[in-house]
Design a protein around this motif. Structure first.
Motif, short mmCIF file in Angstrom:
data_model
loop_
_atom_site.label_atom_id
_atom_site.label_comp_id
_atom_site.label_asym_id
_atom_site.label_seq_id
_atom_site.Cartn_x
_atom_site.Cartn_y
_atom_site.Cartn_z
N ASN B 41 0.85 -1.21 0.00
CA ASN B 41 0.00 0.00 0.00
C ASN B 41 0.88 1.25 0.00
O ASN B 41 1.86 1.33 0.73
CB ASN B 41 -0.89 0.03 1.24
CG ASN B 41 -1.88 -1.11 1.26
OD1 ASN B 41 -1.57 -2.20 0.77
ND2 ASN B 41 -3.05 -0.87 1.80
N THR B 43 0.47 4.08 1.30
CA THR B 43 0.62 4.78 2.57
C THR B 43 1.75 4.16 3.39
O THR B 43 2.56 4.87 3.99
CB THR B 43 -0.69 4.77 3.38
OG1 THR B 43 -1.29 3.49 3.24
CG2 THR B 43 -1.65 5.81 2.88
N TYR B 110 3.24 9.18 -0.56
CA TYR B 110 2.21 9.13 0.46
C TYR B 110 1.00 9.97 0.04
O TYR B 110 -0.15 9.54 0.18
CB TYR B 110 2.75 9.64 1.80
CG TYR B 110 1.76 9.39 2.92
CD1 TYR B 110 1.82 8.19 3.63
CD2 TYR B 110 0.78 10.30 3.25
CE1 TYR B 110 0.91 7.91 4.63
CE2 TYR B 110 -0.14 10.03 4.25
CZ TYR B 110 -0.07 8.85 4.94
OH TYR B 110 -0.97 8.56 5.92
N LEU B 114 -3.76 10.17 -2.36
CA LEU B 114 -4.80 10.77 -1.52
C LEU B 114 -5.30 12.06 -2.15
O LEU B 114 -6.49 12.36 -2.15
CB LEU B 114 -4.25 11.04 -0.12
CG LEU B 114 -4.02 9.81 0.76
CD1 LEU B 114 -3.12 10.15 1.93
CD2 LEU B 114 -5.34 9.25 1.26
N ARG B 119 -7.16 5.09 -4.88
CA ARG B 119 -7.04 4.18 -3.74
C ARG B 119 -5.62 3.70 -3.53
O ARG B 119 -5.26 3.24 -2.45
CB ARG B 119 -7.97 2.99 -3.94
CG ARG B 119 -9.39 3.40 -3.58
CD ARG B 119 -10.27 2.21 -3.55
NE ARG B 119 -11.47 2.50 -2.79
CZ ARG B 119 -12.56 1.75 -2.85
NH1 ARG B 119 -12.57 0.69 -3.61
NH2 ARG B 119 -13.59 2.06 -2.12
N ASP B 120 -4.81 3.73 -4.56
CA ASP B 120 -3.40 3.38 -4.41
C ASP B 120 -2.70 3.89 -5.65
O ASP B 120 -3.31 4.57 -6.47
CB ASP B 120 -3.21 1.86 -4.27
CG ASP B 120 -1.92 1.53 -3.52
OD1 ASP B 120 -0.93 2.28 -3.69
OD2 ASP B 120 -1.88 0.54 -2.79
N GLU B 523 -6.91 14.94 0.18
CA GLU B 523 -6.29 14.07 1.19
C GLU B 523 -6.96 14.28 2.54
O GLU B 523 -6.88 13.42 3.41
CB GLU B 523 -4.77 14.30 1.27
CG GLU B 523 -4.30 15.55 1.99
CD GLU B 523 -4.20 16.75 1.07
OE1 GLU B 523 -4.93 16.81 0.09
OE2 GLU B 523 -3.37 17.65 1.35
N THR B 526 -10.64 12.06 4.02
CA THR B 526 -10.74 10.72 4.60
C THR B 526 -10.30 10.78 6.05
O THR B 526 -9.87 11.83 6.53
CB THR B 526 -9.89 9.71 3.80
OG1 THR B 526 -10.05 8.42 4.37
CG2 THR B 526 -8.42 10.10 3.81
N PRO B 530 -5.41 7.71 7.15
CA PRO B 530 -6.34 7.27 6.12
C PRO B 530 -6.72 5.80 6.27
O PRO B 530 -5.97 5.01 6.84
CB PRO B 530 -5.56 7.49 4.82
CG PRO B 530 -4.44 8.38 5.16
CD PRO B 530 -4.13 8.17 6.59
N ASN B 534 -7.86 4.12 1.50
CA ASN B 534 -7.84 5.58 1.34
C ASN B 534 -9.23 6.20 1.47
O ASN B 534 -9.47 7.01 2.34
CB ASN B 534 -7.24 6.02 0.00
CG ASN B 534 -5.74 5.89 -0.02
OD1 ASN B 534 -5.14 5.51 0.99
ND2 ASN B 534 -5.14 6.18 -1.14
N GLN B 538 -14.46 6.33 -3.66
CA GLN B 538 -13.62 7.32 -4.34
C GLN B 538 -14.43 8.57 -4.66
O GLN B 538 -15.57 8.47 -5.10
CB GLN B 538 -13.08 6.72 -5.65
CG GLN B 538 -11.84 5.90 -5.46
CD GLN B 538 -11.21 5.57 -6.80
OE1 GLN B 538 -11.50 4.54 -7.39
NE2 GLN B 538 -10.37 6.45 -7.29
#
Lengths: 204, 637
Positions: B41, B43, B110, B114, B119-120, B523, B526, B530, B534, B538
């Motif tokens: 991920n 994050t 990072y 966001l 989502r990634d 960002e 959320t 997060p 995320n 969406q």
């Protein structure tokens, strides 16, 4: 707070395709990788001319530019392998998976032939990388392209195995699409390398 | 259940909670020691990048202090000359390659997904691969110092000093192999960021609605794409010169030492802007939020960022004014160097206009930005001075240049980075950083920085050369050097306070809500920290400040219909961000780690035998096959 605002679904993704091999982010990723490689080639070729500009004799005294026969044959074989690659992609787009398997296998074979010619030609260089900067840059550019053809071969061989296993479908063929893109680059980048290494010292 | 649209409309009812729990399980990273090596991920990876970069920053900072200690008095004997050279080389190299670029990339990795409502990132496994490459390369590089085999030829490794004859031993080999290796991580991150920004933006986020920070990251990534290859080519040539006797830089055999300088600075100059451009993005984010109004001159700012990126590729020769270049060449690069102050000026004026008449909230991030203005503008002014050939030839290789580039690098990149840490920490950790410690940290850093580096201008004008390990008492440089050392200590305390703050507040900080600063970008839409995915759903956006306009519209628009049982994110068109397809992203896997280890063995082995080229190549290839090989059951939809 954002989460307290009422929500409205503005885009419904349930019916949007999950397969889009020709517009997939990975296609863009390979394109960016190609841009990096192209920048490396540009740096190498610029270095070639820079070293040339700062030397009296290029190639140095008593050294001939590499013979033309084998490199010119490669210039035929590599584009030919791109045609078979393109033909393979046509096949898989239309659902003819046998054509795909035959096409990628043919490309791998043709590229192996190109590597064979390349090896013969390297053996014919009459200068070593340690003799002169001319030899260093000649060997470096040649080795760089050699490595790329080999990596295209091994990568495409993996695709060919998957093709013979029947993994690909007209939707599920991202691997074929991106491998083809990379293949075109490896074949195409040979042209500037060929012109610079074999014709520039003869003509300029 | 594939349709999560209606179910999540009320996140607090039982069905909504259950749907969210399913998505969260799908996006979860495995726990435990072995699980750590499988995370993909963004994050997780982004946090690791930033944390690792900060540790390397601290180490390189301590090396800086060691140098200041040595220079605090004439004929000091804290470090012997060779150790001093090693410390200096590792300090510069680590600050540039192990701290500045990865820290900026980490923040981008990072934040970008966001900020664009994804989502990634597009290639999560490549992200993980890049991190391990960076970690392994960085640790090996730094370990060379305690082992006493560190490179000692300066961070730009000029030949012939760095060739086999004048730098025997492993030092320069470690530099060439490990730096090339770490560049691979920079390149993977750049590719990843470009594709993510191009293709994974939330529906509705057309290019002209992207946050300025995302624009800055895009420009940075393109710069990395075209600048890094030349340092890779240069260090590969140096590596071969040292290991297999090629003659690229050996003048007696037709080579050219100047080729090294051209290739190195063709990378090295854009490099400065590679770390500066994302910093501009951070500054813009902070200015907008703490002025509470949209940025002034969005288009002008974006164009300024893009032109800084482009012009920075035409400046490299101003590092080489004293190498005997043709007069015409020098004049051209002098004009180009002066030209870069035009887009930089546009940016500064856009920020001033954004702040003009606004009720500015002087929170810690804003204070860092204000110190950035002061320090960076000073550095910019000396930049205009050294850009001119006659002046540069006077101060070349003196402490004036040291002062100048610390003003632009620390002022232009580290201060904004600190602003970014204070600004986004609540989002990443879920707690606020301590305000009091933050204010002390800004104050001490600002005073310490100026005390440390301002005297160096004068030292340079008095003729003190760079890269010397000591000087004679008769030169009268003792007092200013002492002042600089005191400043360096204060600066270290200032940064150290922020380090302590980062650790302390993770446990004791006030809990942060979703959007503690009332910022306008996604960002903050959320939870803090997060969700694994995320966004529960969406977002779909209508302008460049969704969090300010949704309350006005009275509704928030989202994407529905993404599956909950596998990792899915929207793919949109490049310009207008219209929905195009859905990308199914891979889950946790250990193969990127294995690939990174295989590649490290190859690169490290090169120092000892050229055969490791083959071992690394085929080792990496085999791991890539395992990485990419489709797993059964094959996906049917």
């Amino acid at each position: 707070m954002t989460k307290d605002i009422p929500v409205e679904v503005a885009v419904d993704a349930s019916d949007i395709t999950r397969f889009a091999p020709h517009t997939h982010p990975l296609w863009w990723g390979i394109l960016a990788a190609v841009a990096i490689e192209a920048a490396v080639v540009a740096n190498l070729l610029t270095s070639y001319f820079y070293l040339w500009a700062r030397t009296d004799a290029w190639p140095p005294e008593g050294v001939e530019p590499p013979p033309l026969l084998w490199p010119t044959l490669i210039l035929v074989v590599l584009p030919l392998s791109s045609v078979t690659m393109w033909w393979a992609g046509k096949g898989s787009d239309a659902g003819r998976m046998r054509q795909l398997a035959l096409g990628v296998s043919a490309s791998v074979l043709l590229a192996c032939v190109a590597i064979g010619f390349r090896s013969i030609q390297i053996a014919q260089f009459d200068i070593l990388w340690s003799d002169h900067a001319y030899g260093s840059i000649l060997w470096a550019i040649t080795g760089f392209h050699y490595t790329h053809v080999v990596s295209a071969i091994v990568g495409t061989a993996a695709v060919a195995i998957l093709a013979w296993m029947g993994y690909f479908t007209p939707e599920r063929q991202l691997g074929v699409v991106v491998d083809t893109l990379y293949w075109y680059f490896v074949a195409g980048v040979y042209l500037p390398i060929y012109l610079v290494l074999y014709w520039a010292p003869r003509l300029l | 259940m594939t349709d999560v649209g209606p179910a999540l409309r009320h996140r607090d009812d039982a069905e909504g909670r259950e749907t969210l729990a399913t998505i969260e399980r799908t996006w979860q990273s495995p726990k435990g020691f072995f699980g750590w090596f499988t995370h993909v991920n963004h994050t997780n990876i982004g946090r690791r990048f930033v944390a690792t970069a900060l540790i390397f920053f601290a180490i390189a900072g301590v090396l800086g202090l060691l140098m200041r200690w040595q220079l605090s008095a004439p004929l000091n004997e804290v470090l012997d000359p060779d150790t001093y050279n090693q410390v200096m080389t590792v300090h510069g190299t680590a600050m540039m390659f192990l701290f500045a670029i990865p820290a900026m990339e980490g923040i981008a990795i990072y934040l970008v997904p966001l900020m664009i409502g994804a989502r990634d990132m597009a290639f999560p496994r490549l992200n993980a691969f890049g991190y391990y490459v960076y970690l392994i390369g960085g640790v090996i590089f730094l370990l060379s110092l305690p082992l006493g085999i560190a490179p000692a030829a300066g961070w730009f490794n000029y030949v012939p000093l760095s060739n086999k004859e004048f730098s025997p031993g492993l030092g320069v080999d470690i530099w060439t192999t490990m730096i090339t290796f770490i560049e691979v991580a920079a390149l993977t991150a750049a590719v990843e960021l470009i594709v993510t920004i191009f293709k994974l933006r939330a529906p509705g986020m057309s290019l002209n609605r992207m946050p300025i920070f995302v624009w800055a990251v895009l420009v940075m990534s393109f710069m990395i794409l075209f600048a890094m290859p030349s340092v890779i080519v240069a260090s590969a040539m140096l590596m071969m010169d040292r290991l297999v006797d090629t003659q690229f830089f050996v003048a007696e055999a037709g080579g050219s030492p100047l080729l090294w300088q051209h290739l190195f600075w063709f990378f090295g100059h854009p490099e400065v802007y590679i770390i500066f451009v994302p910093a501009l993005g951070i500054v813009t984010s902070v200015v907008v939020t703490f002025a509470q109004r949209p940025v002034f001159g969005y288009t002008a700012l974006v164009l300024a960022l893009v032109s800084v990126g482009m012009v920075s590729f035409g400046l490299w020769v101003h590092h080489m004014y004293t190498t005997g270049l043709p007069f015409m060449g020098r004049s051209f690069f002098m004009a180009a160097s002066a030209m870069i102050s035009i887009p930089s000026g546009v940016q500064i004026f856009c920020w001033i206009m954004t702040l003009w008449g606004a009720r500015i909230r002087f929170e810690v991030p804003m204070l860092w930005v204000l110190s950035f203005f002061a320090v960076f503008i000073t550095g910019g002014l000396t930049g205009v001075m050294v850009a001119s050939v006659p002046f540069d030839r006077q101060v070349h290789d003196t402490y004036f240049v040291v002062a100048h580039f610390h003003y632009v690098l620390v002022g232009g990149a580290v201060f904004p980075l600190m602003a970014g840490l204070y600004y986004w920490y609540p989002k990443a950790v879920g707690r606020m950083l301590s305000d009091r410690m933050g204010k002390w940290s800004v104050g001490l850093s600002f005073v310490g920085f100026n005390l440390a580096f301002f005297p160096m201008h004068q030292l340079g004008l008095e003729g003190m050369p760079r890269r010397i390990y000591t000087y004679l008492p008769e030169m009268d440089w003792g007092f200013l050097n002492q002042l600089a050392t005191v400043g360096a200590i204060i600066l270290a305390v200032g940064f150290g306070l922020t380090f302590w703050n980062l650790i302390y507040s993770a446990y004791r900080g006030t809990v942060a809500d979703e959007n503690p600063w009332n910022a306008p970008t996604l960002e903050w839409a959320t939870t803090s920290p997060p969700l694994n995915c995320n966004f529960a759903q969406q977002p779909v956006v209508q302008d460049d400040r969704p969090l300010w306009s949704w309350p006005e519209r009275g509704k928030r628009t989202v994407v529905g219909g993404l599956r909950t049982d596998r990792r899915e994110t929207m793919v949109t068109t490049l310009l207008d961000a219209r929905p195009q397809s859905v990308q199914v992203l891979p889950g946790p896997t250990p193969w990127p780690f294995v690939s990174a280890v295989a590649a490290s063995v190859g690169f490290l082995g090169l120092i000892f035998s050229p055969w490791f080229y083959l071992i690394g190549f085929f080792g990496a290839f085999v791991t890539f096959v395992f990485w990419f090989w489709p797993r059964k059951p094959y996906r049917e939809d």
